[in-house]
Design an enzyme around this catalytic site. Structure first.
Site, mmCIF file in Angstrom:
data_model
loop_
_atom_site.group_PDB
_atom_site.id
_atom_site.type_symbol
_atom_site.label_atom_id
_atom_site.label_comp_id
_atom_site.label_asym_id
_atom_site.label_seq_id
_atom_site.Cartn_x
_atom_site.Cartn_y
_atom_site.Cartn_z
ATOM 1 N N THR A 1 -12.576 2.925 -4.534
ATOM 2 C CA THR A 1 -13.101 4.219 -4.984
ATOM 3 C C THR A 1 -13.810 4.108 -6.333
ATOM 4 O O THR A 1 -13.676 3.119 -7.048
ATOM 5 C CB THR A 1 -11.952 5.248 -5.111
ATOM 6 N N ASP A 2 -14.552 5.156 -6.663
ATOM 7 C CA ASP A 2 -15.196 5.231 -7.970
ATOM 8 C C ASP A 2 -14.384 6.178 -8.854
ATOM 9 O O ASP A 2 -13.304 6.631 -8.468
ATOM 10 C CB ASP A 2 -16.659 5.662 -7.847
ATOM 11 N N PHE A 3 -14.894 6.507 -10.009
ATOM 12 C CA PHE A 3 -14.144 7.335 -10.954
ATOM 13 C C PHE A 3 -13.842 8.729 -10.415
ATOM 14 O O PHE A 3 -12.932 9.401 -10.886
ATOM 15 C CB PHE A 3 -14.888 7.428 -12.293
ATOM 16 N N SER A 4 -14.590 9.176 -9.418
ATOM 17 C CA SER A 4 -14.379 10.520 -8.865
ATOM 18 C C SER A 4 -13.277 10.551 -7.810
ATOM 19 O O SER A 4 -12.872 11.618 -7.372
ATOM 20 C CB SER A 4 -15.689 11.037 -8.248
ATOM 21 N N PHE B 1 -13.701 9.200 -4.824
ATOM 22 C CA PHE B 1 -14.347 8.998 -3.530
ATOM 23 C C PHE B 1 -14.621 7.511 -3.321
ATOM 24 O O PHE B 1 -14.752 6.752 -4.285
ATOM 25 C CB PHE B 1 -15.681 9.761 -3.454
#
Length: 134
Positions: free
Chosen positions: A17-20, A22
């Site tokens: 995932t990324d920082f969000s 997602f």
């Protein structure tokens, strides 16, 4: 996607995932690579064996087109579907989807070339016959 498409279950981990929260877009590429690898493993055995037995034969992605439709999140249980669309002399044209249940998240069209010593070579006949049935 045809009903006999190869299905690979994948769990989304934090590292995907990324920082969000997602799934990062490039993580889908890894998921789909695993799907193609497991399709070939199921049909022809380990790629390392094929590489050794076929004098250095390897498969490389020549082209890939993706449509990101919906996001996945950490802990999602996904399925990567892989199916043969078309076989040509030295290439396989594959369709892939990443799904969460019945929901399609990502669609891809992938062209994989068969290569030996940096040059395109014909797909081995036994593999061609096996893929043609998928």
């Amino acid at each position: 996607m045809p009903p006999d498409a190869h299905a690979l279950p994948v769990r989304v981990y934090y590292e995907d995932t990324d920082f969000s929260g997602f799934v990062y877009h490039a993580s889908y590429l890894r998921f789909m690579e695993r799907g193609r690898t497991e399709l070939l493993r199921g049909l022809a055995g380990d790629q390392s064996d094929l590489h050794r037995e076929a004098d250095g034969l390897v498969f490389v992605v020549r082209r890939m087109s993706l449509d990101y439709l919906k996001p996945a999140r950490m802990d999602d249980a996904l399925t990567v579907l892989t199916a043969t669309r078309e076989l040509r002399g030295a290439s396989m044209h594959l369709d892939q989807e990443v799904r969460r249940g019945d929901e399609t998240l990502v669609r891809a069209e992938v062209v994989v070339a068969c290569v030996r010593e940096g040059r395109a070579v014909r797909l081995p006949e036994a593999l061609r016959r096996t893929l043609a049935r998928r």
